[in-house]
Motif scaffolding. Structure first.
Motif, PDB file in Angstrom:
ATOM      1  N   UNK A 134      26.390   3.093 -23.309  1.00  0.00           N
ATOM      2  CA  UNK A 134      26.481   1.913 -22.434  1.00  0.00           C
ATOM      3  C   UNK A 134      27.361   2.203 -21.217  1.00  0.00           C
ATOM      4  N   UNK A 135      26.926   1.738 -20.055  1.00  0.00           N
ATOM      5  CA  UNK A 135      27.571   1.990 -18.767  1.00  0.00           C
ATOM      6  C   UNK A 135      27.436   3.468 -18.407  1.00  0.00           C
ATOM      7  N   UNK A 136      26.473   3.739 -17.572  1.00  0.00           N
ATOM      8  CA  UNK A 136      26.146   5.132 -17.219  1.00  0.00           C
ATOM      9  C   UNK A 136      25.509   5.134 -15.849  1.00  0.00           C
ATOM     10  N   UNK A 159      28.625   9.201 -16.965  1.00  0.00           N
ATOM     11  CA  UNK A 159      27.492  10.017 -17.410  1.00  0.00           C
ATOM     12  C   UNK A 159      26.367  10.031 -16.375  1.00  0.00           C
ATOM     13  N   UNK A 160      25.942  11.215 -16.005  1.00  0.00           N
ATOM     14  CA  UNK A 160      24.848  11.361 -15.035  1.00  0.00           C
ATOM     15  C   UNK A 160      23.665  12.039 -15.730  1.00  0.00           C
ATOM     16  N   UNK A 190      22.313   0.240 -22.174  1.00  0.00           N
ATOM     17  CA  UNK A 190      22.463  -0.881 -21.241  1.00  0.00           C
ATOM     18  C   UNK A 190      23.574  -0.589 -20.219  1.00  0.00           C
ATOM     19  N   UNK A 191      23.601  -1.407 -19.177  1.00  0.00           N
ATOM     20  CA  UNK A 191      24.566  -1.284 -18.065  1.00  0.00           C
ATOM     21  C   UNK A 191      24.365   0.009 -17.278  1.00  0.00           C
ATOM     22  N   UNK A 192      23.216   0.080 -16.629  1.00  0.00           N
ATOM     23  CA  UNK A 192      22.947   1.205 -15.735  1.00  0.00           C
ATOM     24  C   UNK A 192      23.698   0.937 -14.427  1.00  0.00           C
TER      25      UNK A 192
END
Lengths: 375, 308
Positions: free
Chosen positions: B265-267, B242-243, B288-290
């Motif tokens: 999460x995670x992106x 995801x951007x 979370x988790x950029x």
């Protein structure tokens, strides 16, 4: 008692030891490798303890060792003088090792005729630990559990032959000589021909040549041509392969263990956790201590790990300390991955309140009954 | 990378089955082989033991972990064994195949099986999950009790996604698909989800996860006016690439406010974009988790969380 250290003068490994010895008010002399070999040493007045330090992390020392290894030349003397520092490049490691071996022998010869000199780790023990394939064979011959070893890999094609012959799809490929994760590859394949390598090796391709670098980043290669290039280039400097032991996890991370054994006793303990199969700490992985291992794995397993580390160290009677790397499988079997002659650079790690160097010195003094006054 | 085994499934704590163990219906069991266990032990032998020891009636939650060489051999024999012995496994409520850590076998290396006809053999099954997309086939799916379907892969094929999108699962509440990336066999396409997003398939669906997806920005765009948002509680677009482009679409999608949870999460969102989403969706969004993009030769690369 007087201490001598032979190593890369002014680098941290030498400094840590010198400071530790000075703290206890022992006299200490520092030698570069070449300086020691060329010195006109004939006798000593006091008892002398020699510590040989790692030749790593220094380009001028690399140059010296390559020249020492000139008889096995891949690169000539004048070319060595022309070599430029190229951070992380992997080149000429077997010539380097030959030079290191010769240097160790020369150090040994120098002191052969002299009484009252003791090595903490003898040149022979260091040489054997540095030669990873022979070291693994030595452990195996002494009934220490190591991953199944499939021997030297001559080339990419030879690797394929080994894979077929042993019906093995997951391997760790390692340089004969080298330290920590440098040049280590986690290799996978299956009979459909798929392949991958996970490693800190960076392949840099150009029109004229391919080069390999050690990099802080873990990379994955899925492309057959890249994999072929990497294996063939690495094989020029001798590599071998062994079974990939699926390592037991801790808190959702892959882990292995470094145990520093001093005077045959397991002392400092590092649990190394990673998000990739390559667990060595300098690659940005997480270090945890023994308590983390005890909480996750239980005291029994930790004791078992310590025991196998001590058993491995005992097979090197003229080594006073060594870093033993261990993988534990899901079935709680411990395997020795490597034994490191210079495996004591473990910062911020204490055993019974002492750092690695303090502990080594204390144990050495105990062994040789020197009066000491530590801390 | 997956580095931990499933701890609970079907609401039961999972423990490892070892030979001769009696089965407690209050627990779930994972059967797997160790690297250094020896060659005579197989998963099907363990299953056979459970049947032979008359323990199978207590077995309601079963996970299959690492078989001998999952990167070399398919688990088809295990699936076929269970189909063959289906009468014994009628108490089964939850089944997951392929729970292994990356050290045992990485997800894209797991050679899966053809499950055509498997689900129909176990009408009491409520939870079904698979890890690994390689050689995975599901065929026609028709099951009146299944509540959750979870497919985890480094890449799910178009055919597998098609099996799911044409499935008859009237009771399905949870659908999680790790779509993965084309490098590892993921070749599904956004238009395969139109019917789900804009129709009435899976009328009881509450939790939809289109995860680990390298075209999640397109999914975000397509979600505009998607009627499914009126009836689900959770939308999970985590683990993908995801951007800010996709996030922009989500930001303007007011229907997402009806959700109880939006998992991103995670992106690869910018701080500014995260701030905007947080301001709009508050507690319901997980950011979370950029991740950081990789740049190579001026090109920007974003990787899904689990691929290899």
């Amino acid at each position: 008692m007087e201490f001598w250290i032979i190593g890369v003068v002014n680098k941290r490994r030498v400094k840590y030891w010198v400071q530790t010895v000075k703290n206890l008010k022992h006299p200490i002399k520092i030698f570069a490798y070449q300086e020691f070999i060329e010195s006109s040493l004939v006798k000593v007045d006091n008892q002398v303890t020699i510590r040989i330090e790692s030749p790593s992390e220094d380009f001028e020392t690399d140059r010296f060792l390559l020249k020492q290894g000139i008889k096995q030349a891949r690169v000539s003397k004048s070319d060595i003088d022309q070599l430029k520092f190229d951070k992380g490049i992997i080149r000429y490691s077997s010539q380097w090792y030959k030079g290191w071996l010769l240097t160790l022998n020369q150090i040994q010869e120098k002191v052969n005729a002299i009484k009252n000199i003791k090595f903490m780790n003898s040149p022979n023990a260091i040489a054997l630990m540095f030669d990873k394939l022979n070291c693994q064979k030595h452990l195996s011959n002494n009934s220490i559990r190591v991953p199944e070893n499939y021997g030297q890999i001559e080339s990419y094609d030879h690797l394929q032959t080994l894979v077929m012959k042993h019906k093995v799809g997951r391997l760790f490929i390692k340089p004969f000589y080298g330290s920590s994760a440098s040049g280590v590859m986690a290799y996978q394949t299956n009979s459909s021909g798929r392949e991958s390598i996970v490693s800190s090796i960076e392949l840099v391709t150009s029109e004229s040549s391919n080069r390999l670098y050690n990099n802080l980043k873990i990379r994955r290669y899925n492309n057959k041509q890249d994999i072929k290039s990497i294996i063939n280039l690495m094989a020029e400097n001798r590599i071998y392969c062994e079974a990939w032991i699926p390592k037991k996890s801790v808190n959702g991370m892959v882990s292995d263990i470094r145990v520093l054994v001093i005077n045959n006793k397991a002392c400092h303990f590092v649990l190394r956790k990673s998000k990739s199969p390559i667990t060595n700490t300098h690659l940005g992985n997480v270090k945890a201590d023994i308590n983390d291992a005890i909480v996750n794995w239980g005291q029994n397993l930790v004791d078992k790990i310590k025991n196998i580390a001590e058993d491995a160290a005992k097979t090197f009677p003229d080594s006073f300390y060594c870093g033993v790397d261990i993988a534990v499988s899901n079935a709680n079997k411990a395997y020795i991955l490597e034994v490191n002659a210079f495996g004591d650079l473990l910062l911020d790690n204490y055993h019974e309140g002492l750092n690695t160097y303090e502990m080594e010195l204390k144990e050495w003094q105990n062994k040789y009954h020197i009066i000491y006054n530590l801390r | 990378m997956i580095q931990e085994k499933i701890k609970t499934y079907n609401g039961k704590e999972i423990i490892r089955y070892e030979q001769g163990m009696s089965i407690d219906s209050n627990l779930g069991y994972i059967i797997y082989l160790d690297y250094d266990e020896g060659n005579d032990s197989t998963i099907t032998n363990h299953l056979k033991d459970i049947i032979d020891n008359n323990h199978v009636d207590n077995l309601n939650t079963l996970i299959i972990g690492c078989w001998a060489e999952p990167f070399e051999d398919s688990c088809q024999n295990i699936i076929d064994f269970m189909i063959d012995k289906k009468d014994y496994f009628q108490k089964l409520e939850a089944f997951f195949c392929g729970d292994m850590e990356s050290e045992e076998c990485e997800i894209s290396w797991i050679i899966q099986a053809n499950y055509e006809g498997y689900l129909a053999c176990f009408p009491n099954l409520k939870h079904f999950g698979v890890r690994g997309g390689t050689e995975l086939q599901l065929g026609v799916i028709n099951h009146t009790n299944l509540k959750s379907l979870v497919l985890e892969a480094g890449g799910l094929s178009k055919e597998v996604v098609n099996s799911v999108m044409t499935a008859n699962l009237p009771e399905l509440e949870t659908l999680h698909l790790w779509l993965g990336t084309d490098e590892y066999g993921g070749n599904s396409e956004i238009n395969q989800f139109h019917k789900l997003l804009f129709g009435t398939q899976f009328p009881h669906l509450k939790h939809l996860g289109l995860m680990d997806c390298d075209y999640v920005d397109e999914i975000a765009l397509t979600l505009k006016d998607a009627v499914i948002l009126d009836r689900i509680e959770t939308l999970d677009l985590s683990m993908g690439t995801l951007s800010d482009d996709g996030a922009q679409e989500l930001f303007f999608n007011d229907n997402l406010k009806k959700l109880k949870h939006l998992n991103l999460r995670y992106h690869f969102l910018s701080d500014e974009c995260m701030h905007k989403l947080k301001a709009k969706f508050g507690q319901l969004v997980n950011l979370v988790d950029q991740g950081e993009v990789d740049e190579y030769d001026g090109e920007i690369y974003r990787y899904v969380e689990v691929a290899e």
